[in-house]
Design a protein around this motif. Structure first.
Motif: not given
Ligand code: G3P
Ligand code: MG
Length: 248
Positions: A12, A39, A41, A112, A114, A149, A214
Motif C-alpha cells: 500500500h 499500490e 496514489d 496499481n 490509484e 473511488f 484493502y
Molecule cells: O487502493 C486501496 C487504498 O489505497 C485505498 O485507500 O485512502 O489508502 O488511498 P487510500
C-alpha cells in the motif's frame, strides 16, 4: 475471470508502513521484502503533471502546506516528502509518475495506480494518468491496473486507454455493484476488507470480477480472505504478508 495477471500482495502506498508513503524509497524497501506489486496514489500538479501523493493537501506527509493542486511540479519537487516519517528519509521527493514507471519496469514490479483526483479534477486526472500510463508502460508484460473511488475519473481513463484494466474502489460494497462496475467498465472491485464476506466475494467472482481487499495487515485475516477467493490484498505490512505470496 479467465486470467488475472496480477500478484496476490500489493504494498500500500508503495512501502506500506515501512517507509514514507508514496516515495521511491518505499518502493525500494518493499522490493527488498520480496514484493512483486505496489499500490500508489496519483494526482495532478497545477501544471497538469502526474505525481504521487495521497492527500489533497501537503502538510501531513511533506514540509509544505495547503492544497497540492495549487503548486506546479517544479514547486512540488522542492518539498521533502520523507522527513515526516523519519529523519533518515529527509530529502525524499514527491515522485513523478514517470520515475515510478522506470523503477517498476526495471525491477519487474507490477503497479496499481490509484487515480486520486483533487476535488474538481476528476475527469482531467483520469484522462492524464491513463494517457501517461499507456505511454510509460507500453509493451509491459503486465499492464498497470488503474483504480479509483471516482467513477468519473475511471470513465475518463477508459475513454483514452480502454485496454488498461480498471478497478472501482469502494469502502462498503454497494448493493448496486453490478451496475456501478458496468458503468465504468471495471474488471475488478477494490473493497475495504471489513465489508467483504465469503458470499460477497463468491458473487463478485461468479459475475466475472476480480476482487481486491484493502488494507489487510493481519496474516490470519489475509489467509481468510485468500480462502474466500480474494484475488489481491493491499497491505501496509508487505513484510508480514509476503509469506502468502510464496505459498508458505
Ligand atoms: O487502493 C486501496 C487504498 O489505497 C485505498 O485507500 O485512502 O489508502 O488511498 P487510500
Ligand atoms: Mg490509495
Amino acid at each position: 475471470m479467465l486470467s488475472w495477471p496480477y500478484p496476490l500482495v500489493f504494498a500500500h502506498r508503495l512501502g506500506g508502513a515501512l517507509a514514507p508513503e508514496n516515495t521511491l524509497a518505499g518502493l525500494l524497501i518493499a522490493a527488498r521484502q520480496g514484493v512483486r506489486a505496489v499500490e500508489c496514489d496519483v494526482k495532478l500538479s497545477a501544471d497538469g503533471e502526474p505525481f504521487l501523493l495521497h492527500d489533497d493537501t501537503l502538510q501531513r506527509t511533506t514540509n509544505g502546506s495547503g492544497p497540492a493542486r495549487q503548486l506546479t511540479l517544479a514547486q512540488l519537487r522542492e518539498l521533502d516528502a520523507g522527513g515526516y516519517f523519519h529523519p533518515a528519509f529527509a530529502g525524499e521527493a514527491l515522485p513523478l509518475l514517470e520515475e515510478l514507471a522506470t523503477l517498476c519496469r526495471v525491477s519487474g514490479i507490477t503497479v496499481n495506480l490509484e487515480i486520486k483526483p483533487c476535488p474538481g479534477c476528476e475527469a482531467e486526472t483520469g484522462r492524464v494518468v491513463a494517457e501517461a500510463a499507456r505511454r510509460l508502460w507500453q509493451g509491459a508484460a503486465v499492464p498497470p491496473l488503474l483504480s479509483s473511488f471516482s467513477a468519473e475519473a475511471l470513465q475518463a481513463a477508459g475513454t483514452v486507454a480502454p485496454e488498461l484494466p480498471r478497478g472501482l474502489l469502494c469502502v462498503d460494497l454497494p448493493a448496486d455493484w453490478p451496475a456501478r462496475l458496468e458503468a465504468v467498465g471495471a474488471l475488478a472491485l477494490h473493497c475495504h476488507h471489513a465489508s467483504l464476506t465469503r458470499q460477497r466475494v463468491e458473487d463478485l467472482r461468479a459475475a466475472g470480477y476480480a476482487v481486491m481487499a484493502y488494507t489487510v495487515n493481519d496474516v490470519k485475516e489475509a489467509r481468510r480472505l485468500q480462502s474466500w477467493g480474494v484475488d489481491m490484498l493491499c497491505t501496509d505490512r508487505p513484510d508480514r504478508l509476503g509469506e502468502l505470496q510464496s505459498g508458505i
